[in-house]
Design an enzyme around this catalytic site. Structure first.
Site, short mmCIF file in Angstrom:
data_model
loop_
_atom_site.label_atom_id
_atom_site.label_comp_id
_atom_site.label_asym_id
_atom_site.label_seq_id
_atom_site.Cartn_x
_atom_site.Cartn_y
_atom_site.Cartn_z
N GLY A 105 0.82 -1.21 0.00
CA GLY A 105 0.00 0.00 0.00
C GLY A 105 0.85 1.25 0.00
CG HIS A 129 -14.71 -6.83 -39.05
ND1 HIS A 129 -14.78 -7.65 -37.94
CD2 HIS A 129 -14.35 -7.61 -40.09
CE1 HIS A 129 -14.47 -8.89 -38.31
NE2 HIS A 129 -14.22 -8.89 -39.62
#
Ligand SMILES: Cc1cc2nc3c(=O)[nH]c(=O)nc-3n(C[C@H](O)[C@H](O)[C@H](O)COP(=O)(O)OP(=O)(O)OC[C@H]3O[C@@H](n4cnc5c(N)ncnc54)[C@H](O)[C@@H]3O)c2cc1C
Length: 470
Positions: free
Chosen positions: A273, A446
Site C-alpha cells: 500500500g 472490423h
C-alpha cells in the site's frame, strides 16, 4: 534566507510536480494565473519517475521478450534470444527522460515558475523552500498541495539492503535469480509477473484469499492462471512475519494455513500500500483537517479546511491513481481561476497492467444488484473476436453491466489485451448517460478488439450476432 517581510509574492503556488501538481499548474496558467511550482526531486512525480511509466516500460519489454520466445504455436521460433537488462533499464530511463523533459518544456511554454527544493508551510500564506543550504520564503495567495504518497513500510521489513520498495525494484541493475513479493495488489502483481517473464523465480505472498483483492474473482482467476503458467508460486492467506538478511539472500518467515513457513529469495519486494505525504509540510501548525485514515480532507472543489489551500491526488481520499490526481488538479486550478468546477460523481477507471490486462469502471454486477438494479449483463469473449484470434490473443472477456429497464450502462470489467484502451469507450458511455442500444448502434471497425464492446452490448440486449443468445 529572505526575510519574512520582503518575501516574493506569488499568486498560485503548487507544491509537488506529480500528475496532480503539474496538471494543476498548467491548467491554472492556461486560465491566466501566475503560477509557481515547487518540486524537491524531478518533475513528473512518482508516476513518471518511479511508478506508472517505468513499470509499464518494463512490462512491455517483458511482454516483447515473451512474444519472441513463446511464439512457436504460430510457427515462429527464434534462437539465442537474450535479455540485456542494463540496456532495458537504459531504454526505460530514456522514456522517463522524454516525458519529464516534456513536462519541463510545458512549464516554460506556460510561463510557470519552477522552484527547486523542499517546501514547508510557515503559515497559511507563507512557504519556505529549502534547496541545499539555501532557504527562500514566498508569500502566496492560493496554494495547491500535491505532495503525493510513498510506499508503506512494514515494521518487520524495513526498506534496506535486499528488502525493496517498488522504487528500488524498478531500478534494479541486474535481473535477480529469485524474488519474493509481499502483497498481491496491482503493483506486486505487475512487477512480480514482469520479472517472472524475464526468468526470475517469483513467489507472491498475499494476506487475503485471492490476489488483486478489490477486483472480481472471475478476473483475478485468469491472472492467477497465467502466473501459474509462468511458474510463479502464489500463497494466499499468507502473512509475512519477519525477515533475515544474509550476504546474498533474504529468508522470510510467514504464516499460512495455520503453520509457520519459510521462503528464501535474492530480494524481497514489499508492496502493501501507499501512505500520503502529509508530514514535513508544516501542516501540524495549521488547522488543516485530516480524514480518519490520515488523508487531507477536501470538499467538492478540492478545498481543504483552509479555503485558499487546496489538496489533490494521493494526498486525498480515493483511489491512488494518476488520472484521478490529474483530474483533481484541473478542478483545483479552475476553482482558483473563479470557475464553479466540482469533482462530481466521476467514474474513475482502474487498470492492472497484468497479463492478461484488467480494466474496470463503474459498478460490478454484484454492486449493481446491491444498489437495487434489475441488471442486464452482456459478456463477450475475446475468443469469438476475429481480431483477437488474428493477434493470437484469444483469452479474456468483456462484461458489461447495465440497468435492465433503462439500458443505462452502469459499469464494465474487461480482462484481456488492450483492456486499458477498451475501457475508455465504456467510461464515455457512462459519463454521457448512454445506453446499451447507443453502443450497439455505433458502428465499430472490423476487425478490431473494440467490436467486443459492441457485441457485449448486443448480447445484453438479447441480439448478439457472434454468440448464441440465451
Ligand atoms: C510502481 C507504481 C506503479 C504505478 N502505476 C500506475 C498506473 O499504471 N496508473 C496510475 O494511474 N497510477 C499508477 N501509480 C500511482 C501513481 O503513480 C500515483 O497515483 C500518482 O503519481 C499520484 O500523483 P500525485 O501528483 O498525487 O503525487 P506524486 O506523483 O507522488 O507526486 C508528488 C510530488 O511531490 C514532491 N514532493 C513531496 N513533498 C514535497 C515537498 N515538501 N516539497 C516539494 N516537493 C515535494 C515529490 O517529490 C513528488 O514529485 C503507480 C504507482 C507506483 C508506485
Amino acid at each position: 534566507m529572505t526575510e519574512n517581510g520582503n518575501a516574493e509574492q506569488l499568486d498560485v503556488l503548487v507544491i509537488g510536480a506529480g500528475p496532480g501538481g503539474y496538471v494543476a499548474a498548467i491548467r491554472a496558467a492556461q486560465l491566466g494565473k501566475q503560477v509557481a511550482i515547487v518540486e524537491k526531486d524531478t518533475v513528473g512525480g512518482v508516476c513518471l519517475n518511479r511508478g506508472c511509466i517505468p513499470s509499464k516500460a518494463l512490462i512491455s519489454a517483458a511482454h516483447q521478450y515473451e512474444a519472441m520466445t513463446q511464439s512457436a504455436g504460430i510457427g515462429l521460433t527464434a534462437a539465442e534470444v537474450s535479455v540485456d537488462f542494463a540496456k532495458v533499464q537504459a531504454w526505460k530511463q530514456s522514456v522517463i527522460d522524454k516525458l519529464t523533459g516534456g513536462v519541463s518544456s510545458l512549464f516554460k511554454g506556460n510561463k510557470i515558475k519552477r522552484l527547486q527544493g523542499e517546501a514547508k508551510l510557515v503559515d497559511a500564506n507563507l512557504v519556505e523552500v529549502k534547496n541545499g543550504a539555501e532557504t527562500t520564503q514566498y508569500r502566496f495567495r492560493h496554494g495547491i498541495l500535491a505532495t503525493g504518497s510513498r510506499p508503506v513500510e512494514l515494521k518487520a521489513f524495513p526498506f534496506q539492503g535486499r528488502i525493496l520498495s517498488s522504487t528500488e525494484m524498478l531500478a534494479l541493475a541486474k535481473l535477480p535469480e529469485s524474488l519474493l513479493v509481499i502483497g498481491g495488489g496491482y503493483i506486486g502483481i505487475e512487477l512480480g509477473q514482469t520479472f517472472a517473464k524475464f526468468g526470475t523465480k517469483v513467489t507472491i505472498l498475499e494476506g487475503s484469499d485471492a490476489i488483486l483483492p478489490g477486483f472480481e474473482k472471475e478476473l483475478s482467476r485468469l491472472v492467477a492462471r497465467k502466473l501459474k503458467k509462468l511458474g510463479v508460486e502464489v500463497q494466499t492467506e499468507a502473512v509475512a512475519k519477519r525477515a533475515e538478511q544474509t550476504d546474498d539472500q533474504v529468508i522470510v518467515t510467514y504464516a499460512a494455513k495455520g503453520e509457520e513457513r519459510q521462503a528464501t529469495a535474492e530480494y524481497v519486494l514489499v508492496t502493501v500500500g501507499r501512505r500520503p505525504n502529509t508530514e514535513g509540510l508544516g501542516l501540524e501548525s495549521l488547522p488543516v483537517k485530516l480524514t480518519e485514515r490520515g488523508f487531507i480532507q477536501i470538499d467538492e472543489q478540492c478545498r481543504t479546511s483552509i479555503p485558499h489551500l487546496y489538496a489533490i491526488g494521493d494526498l486525498v481520499e480515493g483511489p491512488a491513481l494518476a488520472h484521478k490526481a490529474s483530474y483533481e488538479g484541473k478542478i483545483a486550478a479552475e476553482v482558483i481561476a473563479g470557475k464553479d468546477s466540482r469533482l462530481g460523481d466521476k467514474k474513475i477507471p482502474a487498470v492492472v497492467f497484468s497479463d492478461p490486462e484488467i480494466a474496470s469502471v463503474g459498478l460490478t454486477e454484484s454492486e449493481a444488484r446491491e444498489r437495487g438494479h434489475d441488471v442486464a449483463i452482456g459478456k463477450f469473449p475475446y475468443a469469438a473476436n476475429g481480431r483477437a484470434l488474428s493477434l493470437n490473443v484469444g483469452e479474456g472477456f468483456v462484461k458489461l453491466v447495465a440497468d435492465k429497464a433503462t439500458g443505462l450502462v452502469l459499469g464494465a470489467q474487461i480482462i484481456g489485451p488492450e483492456a486499458s484502451n477498451l475501457i475508455g469507450e465504456v467510461g464515455l458511455a457512462m459519463e454521457k448517460g448512454h445506453t446499451l442500444t447507443d453502443i450497439a448502434e455505433t458502428i465499430h471497425a472490423h476487425p478490431s478488439l473494440g467490436e467486443i464492446i459492441m457485441e457485449a452490448a448486443e448480447g445484453a440486449l438479447g441480439h448478439g450476432i457472434h454468440q448464441l443468445n440465451k
